[in-house]
Write a protein that holds these residues in place. Structure first.
Motif, short mmCIF file in Angstrom:
data_model
loop_
_atom_site.label_atom_id
_atom_site.label_comp_id
_atom_site.label_asym_id
_atom_site.label_seq_id
_atom_site.Cartn_x
_atom_site.Cartn_y
_atom_site.Cartn_z
N GLU A 81 -7.13 8.79 16.99
CA GLU A 81 -8.11 7.93 16.52
C GLU A 81 -7.70 6.49 16.43
O GLU A 81 -8.34 5.62 16.79
N MET A 82 -6.32 6.62 16.02
CA MET A 82 -5.61 5.36 15.76
C MET A 82 -5.61 4.39 17.06
O MET A 82 -5.89 3.11 17.31
N ILE A 83 -5.15 5.11 18.01
CA ILE A 83 -4.99 4.41 19.46
C ILE A 83 -6.37 4.04 19.88
O ILE A 83 -6.39 2.96 20.51
N LEU A 84 -7.43 5.12 19.94
CA LEU A 84 -8.53 4.83 20.41
C LEU A 84 -9.21 3.38 19.54
O LEU A 84 -9.79 2.39 20.18
N LEU A 115 -5.70 14.16 28.17
CA LEU A 115 -6.74 14.38 27.22
C LEU A 115 -7.11 12.91 26.83
O LEU A 115 -8.26 12.30 26.77
N LEU A 116 -5.93 12.35 26.08
CA LEU A 116 -6.40 11.04 25.50
C LEU A 116 -6.71 9.90 26.60
O LEU A 116 -7.65 9.43 26.39
N PRO A 133 -20.81 -5.95 23.11
CA PRO A 133 -19.89 -7.19 23.72
C PRO A 133 -18.59 -6.76 24.01
O PRO A 133 -17.87 -6.50 22.91
N LEU A 134 -18.09 -6.96 25.49
CA LEU A 134 -16.88 -6.63 25.45
C LEU A 134 -16.24 -7.95 26.45
O LEU A 134 -16.66 -8.72 27.14
N LYS A 135 -14.89 -8.05 25.91
CA LYS A 135 -13.87 -9.10 26.54
C LYS A 135 -13.79 -8.81 28.16
O LYS A 135 -13.81 -9.33 29.21
N HIS A 136 -13.21 -7.19 28.17
CA HIS A 136 -13.18 -6.50 29.28
C HIS A 136 -12.94 -5.24 28.95
O HIS A 136 -13.19 -4.85 27.97
N LEU A 137 -12.94 -4.17 29.97
CA LEU A 137 -12.64 -2.70 29.76
C LEU A 137 -11.14 -2.42 29.76
O LEU A 137 -10.19 -3.42 29.95
N ALA A 138 -10.82 -1.26 29.62
CA ALA A 138 -9.52 -0.41 29.65
C ALA A 138 -9.65 0.56 30.69
O ALA A 138 -10.77 1.25 30.64
N VAL A 139 -8.53 0.71 31.24
CA VAL A 139 -8.30 2.11 31.98
C VAL A 139 -6.95 2.85 31.54
O VAL A 139 -5.94 2.05 31.14
N ALA A 140 -6.96 3.87 31.45
CA ALA A 140 -5.90 4.84 30.83
C ALA A 140 -5.44 5.93 31.77
O ALA A 140 -6.20 6.44 32.42
N ILE A 141 -4.12 6.15 31.64
CA ILE A 141 -3.52 7.02 32.75
C ILE A 141 -2.36 7.86 31.94
O ILE A 141 -1.84 7.09 31.06
N CYS A 142 -1.89 9.11 32.42
CA CYS A 142 -1.07 9.77 31.79
C CYS A 142 0.04 9.96 33.07
O CYS A 142 -0.09 10.07 34.08
N CYS A 143 1.51 9.70 32.47
CA CYS A 143 2.71 9.61 33.40
C CYS A 143 3.62 10.55 33.12
O CYS A 143 3.96 10.49 31.83
N MET A 162 5.35 21.47 30.99
CA MET A 162 6.49 21.90 31.82
C MET A 162 7.46 20.35 31.94
O MET A 162 8.91 20.63 32.46
N MET A 163 6.83 19.36 31.73
CA MET A 163 7.55 18.09 31.90
C MET A 163 8.68 17.85 30.75
O MET A 163 8.69 18.28 29.67
N LYS A 164 9.69 17.15 31.08
CA LYS A 164 10.42 16.52 30.11
C LYS A 164 9.93 15.75 29.24
O LYS A 164 10.40 15.63 27.95
N ALA A 165 8.84 14.77 29.52
CA ALA A 165 8.27 13.75 28.62
C ALA A 165 7.01 13.08 29.65
O ALA A 165 7.11 13.37 30.51
N PHE A 166 6.55 12.70 28.61
CA PHE A 166 5.22 12.08 29.38
C PHE A 166 4.76 10.98 28.55
O PHE A 166 5.00 10.78 27.29
N ALA A 167 3.87 9.79 29.00
CA ALA A 167 3.52 8.70 28.40
C ALA A 167 1.89 8.46 28.79
O ALA A 167 1.58 8.60 29.90
N TYR A 168 1.07 8.32 27.75
CA TYR A 168 -0.10 7.86 27.78
C TYR A 168 -0.24 6.26 27.88
O TYR A 168 0.17 5.71 26.77
N LEU A 169 -0.71 5.65 28.70
CA LEU A 169 -0.72 4.17 29.06
C LEU A 169 -2.14 3.62 28.99
O LEU A 169 -2.81 4.11 29.93
N ILE A 170 -2.61 2.57 28.43
CA ILE A 170 -3.59 2.12 28.32
C ILE A 170 -3.71 0.55 28.73
O ILE A 170 -3.07 -0.27 28.16
#
Length: 243
Positions: A81-84, A115-116, A133-143, A162-170
């Protein structure tokens, strides 16, 4: 060396994408977004007069409510919720509707990984559908970072586990900017170098995080193109219905 994945994808390959707007009748704007078997619904209600306590009445206020598929809202959901909310505040024009509150409901339909990012992509489509009203949009991906050092994009739930680590990037989506006459910046950086927010899970080195950033930013071109085509085709469809 190419890493093998159970579903046969390459390391950089995203799962099939689906986006549909105006899926809820009573919301001012709504959208569903699917990446593979992960699916999220986003609904926008407002803006409504008045702001909540501790919010700036001279700007538009947004609240985000996360609804899991089952169970109660926990620490992870509160972080989502905070990140959104941070993402919304970054991409929306906050001085157009001052002293108002817009509520955004995120409903998880199915969680099969990433999911995020899926929720953020659904959120952006719903904001467009609501006419916010938007300045621009955002796209998000998980690595994801494997023990072997390989980086995988858009993991399934099993791959995440199964992964060692992952990052959600916006990332900011400059191709959908509505203010092209101004050189947009995100946190002082040119948009093409910007990062709205990120959330990491597990342990990765700074070098691995930078590799995830580079791989994720490169992959967002496909996400941006899909989102743009989805929004444009549905706008054209809506226009033809009016005609």
């Amino acid at each position: 060396m190419e890493v093998g994945r159970q579903d046969g994808r390459t390391a950089n390959q995203l799962r099939p994408l689906t986006c549909t707007r105006n899926v809820l009748n009573r919301a001012h704007g709504s959208a569903s977004w699917s990446q593979g078997e992960t699916k999220v619904l986003a609904a926008v209600y407002g803006p409504k007069a008045g702001t909540k306590k501790n919010e700036n009445p001279e700007k538009a206020c947004f609240e985000v409510i996360w609804k899991p598929k089952t169970g109660h809202v926990g620490k992870a959901e509160k972080e989502y919720e905070m990140i959104l909310k941070r993402t919304v505040q970054s991409i929306c024009v906050l001085n157009v509707h001052p002293n108002t509150t817009t509520s955004i409901i995120i409903q998880v339909v199915n969680d099969d990984g990433a999911l995020l990012p899926c929720a953020i992509n659904a959120l952006c489509a719903a904001l467009v559908d609501a006419g916010i009203p938007l300045k621009h949009l955002a796209v998000a991906i998980c690595c994801c970072l494997a023990d072997s050092g390989h980086i995988l994009l858009d993991p399934s739930k099993l791959e995440e586990q199964m992964m060692k680590a992952f990052a959600y990037l916006i990332f900011p989506n400059s191709t959908l900017s509505v203010l092209p006459e101004e050189p947009l910046k995100v946190r002082g950086e040119p948009m093409e170098h910007g990062l709205i927010a990120s959330s990491t899970h597990g342990v990765m080195s700074v070098d691995d995080y930078i590799r995830c950033l580079e791989r994720g930013r490169a992959a967002t071109a496909k996400l941006s193109d899909f989102l743009r085509r989805s929004l444009q085709s549905q706008v054209q469809s809506d226009t033809s219905k009016l005609g």
